[in-house]
Write a protein that holds these residues in place. Sequence first.
Motif, PDB file in Angstrom:
ATOM      1  N   CYS A 120       0.826  -1.201   0.000  1.00 48.65           N
ATOM      2  CA  CYS A 120       0.000   0.000   0.000  1.00 48.65           C
ATOM      3  C   CYS A 120       0.868   1.262   0.000  1.00 48.65           C
ATOM      4  O   CYS A 120       0.480   2.288  -0.572  1.00 48.65           O
ATOM      5  N   GLU A 179       1.675   1.887  -3.601  1.00 49.39           N
ATOM      6  CA  GLU A 179       0.534   2.420  -4.351  1.00 49.39           C
ATOM      7  C   GLU A 179       0.321   3.897  -4.065  1.00 49.39           C
ATOM      8  O   GLU A 179       0.056   4.691  -4.985  1.00 49.39           O
ATOM      9  N   TYR A 180       0.453   4.297  -2.799  1.00 52.71           N
ATOM     10  CA  TYR A 180       0.216   5.705  -2.457  1.00 52.71           C
ATOM     11  C   TYR A 180       1.378   6.589  -2.941  1.00 52.71           C
ATOM     12  O   TYR A 180       1.153   7.725  -3.372  1.00 52.71           O
ATOM     13  N   ASN A 185       0.820   7.098  -6.690  1.00 49.24           N
ATOM     14  CA  ASN A 185      -0.178   8.128  -6.976  1.00 49.24           C
ATOM     15  C   ASN A 185       0.375   9.524  -6.695  1.00 49.24           C
ATOM     16  O   ASN A 185       0.083  10.481  -7.432  1.00 49.24           O
ATOM     17  N   LEU A 214     -12.359   9.565  -6.116  1.00 50.34           N
ATOM     18  CA  LEU A 214     -11.983   8.783  -4.947  1.00 50.34           C
ATOM     19  C   LEU A 214     -12.935   7.632  -4.632  1.00 50.34           C
ATOM     20  O   LEU A 214     -12.568   6.717  -3.893  1.00 50.34           O
ATOM     21  N   ARG A 237      -5.548   3.073  -4.561  1.00 44.30           N
ATOM     22  CA  ARG A 237      -5.872   3.798  -3.325  1.00 44.30           C
ATOM     23  C   ARG A 237      -6.634   2.929  -2.333  1.00 44.30           C
ATOM     24  O   ARG A 237      -6.775   3.282  -1.152  1.00 44.30           O
ATOM     25  N   PHE A 249      -8.900  10.333   2.668  1.00 45.66           N
ATOM     26  CA  PHE A 249      -8.165  11.087   1.656  1.00 45.66           C
ATOM     27  C   PHE A 249      -8.588  12.544   1.754  1.00 45.66           C
ATOM     28  O   PHE A 249      -9.780  12.855   1.623  1.00 45.66           O
ATOM     29  N   VAL A 272      -3.103  10.964   2.356  1.00 44.62           N
ATOM     30  CA  VAL A 272      -3.703   9.679   2.720  1.00 44.62           C
ATOM     31  C   VAL A 272      -3.470   9.485   4.212  1.00 44.62           C
ATOM     32  O   VAL A 272      -2.352   9.679   4.699  1.00 44.62           O
TER      33      VAL A 272
END
Length: 512
Positions: free
Chosen positions: A24, A27-28, A31, A81, A102, A114, A172
Amino acid sequence: MEVEIGKFTLESLTTGMYSEPESCYREYIQNAVDSLDAALAEGIMRPEEFRIEIIVDGARQEISIRDNGTGVKKNLARKTLLDIGNSTKLHTTNRGFRGIGRLGGLSYCKKLSFCTTALGENEKTLTTFDCEKLKALLVPGQSTEHNLKSVIEAVTDVRIMQEQASAHYFIVKMEGVDDVSSLMDLDTVKDYISQVAPIPFKTRFYWAREIKAKLLENGIPAAEYPVFIGESFESLSQVFKPYRNTFEANPRAGILKDEVLGLSFFRINGSGRQLVAYGWYADTHFSGTLVDERISGIRVRQGNILIGNQRTLAPYYKEPRFNGWAVGEVYVASPNLIPNARRDDFEKNATFSDFTIGLRDTIGTEITEKIRAASKLRNNPMQKTLKKVERGVAQVETVLATGFHSSAEKEQIATGLAATRRDLYTIPKGAPAEMIEQKTALLDQLTMLADKVDESTNFRVKKDIPSNFSKAEKKVVQAMMEVLSRNFERMTVESLYNEFLEELKPGGKSKT
């Protein structure tokens, strides 16, 4: 007939999608990087203003990941989102493009939120997922009236709040992070990010400049972004790739020191000769499996973000274990080599086939041959001596071309050449003819190099220090280099010297 998407699809896209909780973070960060790229393209920011901050607050069991990219505009925030698998991003320009990344944190915390705003808007959007409620709704046999859409509506909350119009960011936040996962272990997270994220090499990694120059020559920019991590804003420190000049290897005989002696670069082309990927690996003594798993194995990077892990390319070697003996990276160049949804490999297509063939023909074959040659060399003392002298000759030639750091280094090199000559005399007259021939040629080279070193006045300080430095300032710099040369190996001195030069600007003052 109306098609309904079941609620358990959400579980497949979270817990079922990624094999390790740390994914994770990838992934964040992914982004965040896309948002920073967008900010650059829109003229909002310059690269030196980029910043990604990660706070792992163990006391509160909270994680926050913040970037100062474009953010998301208020009128797009809810759809952006809450939509799932409906991203407008393109794989050719963005690192994340499937619209599911996300969701990575949903399985590991009690609340996922978020918070974002875009430049020029005086409001921010806060979107919150109630992860505990989500888990309850996904219990098999319960809440059967729900589908994917109704579950999302039931567990989310969207609020609009005031914000400064000059702000632009995306945050996040994971609250009540699961104790069972490794997400709250700061050292583990640092190690993971150092391998995965599109971050710079350490300044003192001697070979970083050459790697970046070669990538640019081949049309691969490999952009780098500053990622900071800590337990609080006050304790943030920047994370760098873990590569270094020396390391430990673990052969059967026990732990040995090894080092990067040079670099080999390779291209992987497609059937139409188009570039699919470009990579580098370190030429070392290939003593055994690397002890530090953060640098072992040739790693694949797309958009400078890791695909898979240190073992992903092992199947392409004649002996898979040899991947653990190697250090290096392969950078994807072709837009047709597309990461799969899990980002642990690539989608199977014609370009992937070209990629796998290229891997076997390059690293799979080359590194295997070099490992076997190194093993033979270790078992032949005379050949080992010749190889050592050849490397020494090449290093002196490089120094003569680039310049000495100091008079102390010049003296060290002259002394080293004399010692190298003595090493050659350990090869007896009765050695095989080809070795005697090689020994004679190297003795001639050493004689020539000794003369060149003695006559050379090529000192780097004279060339590199700005002309507006006073004589006193130049003497200080020269004295500093003399001290460094007497106390550190050349690679360390070179790295420190380059770091020093980067801190200077035309006025002779530090950037700070």
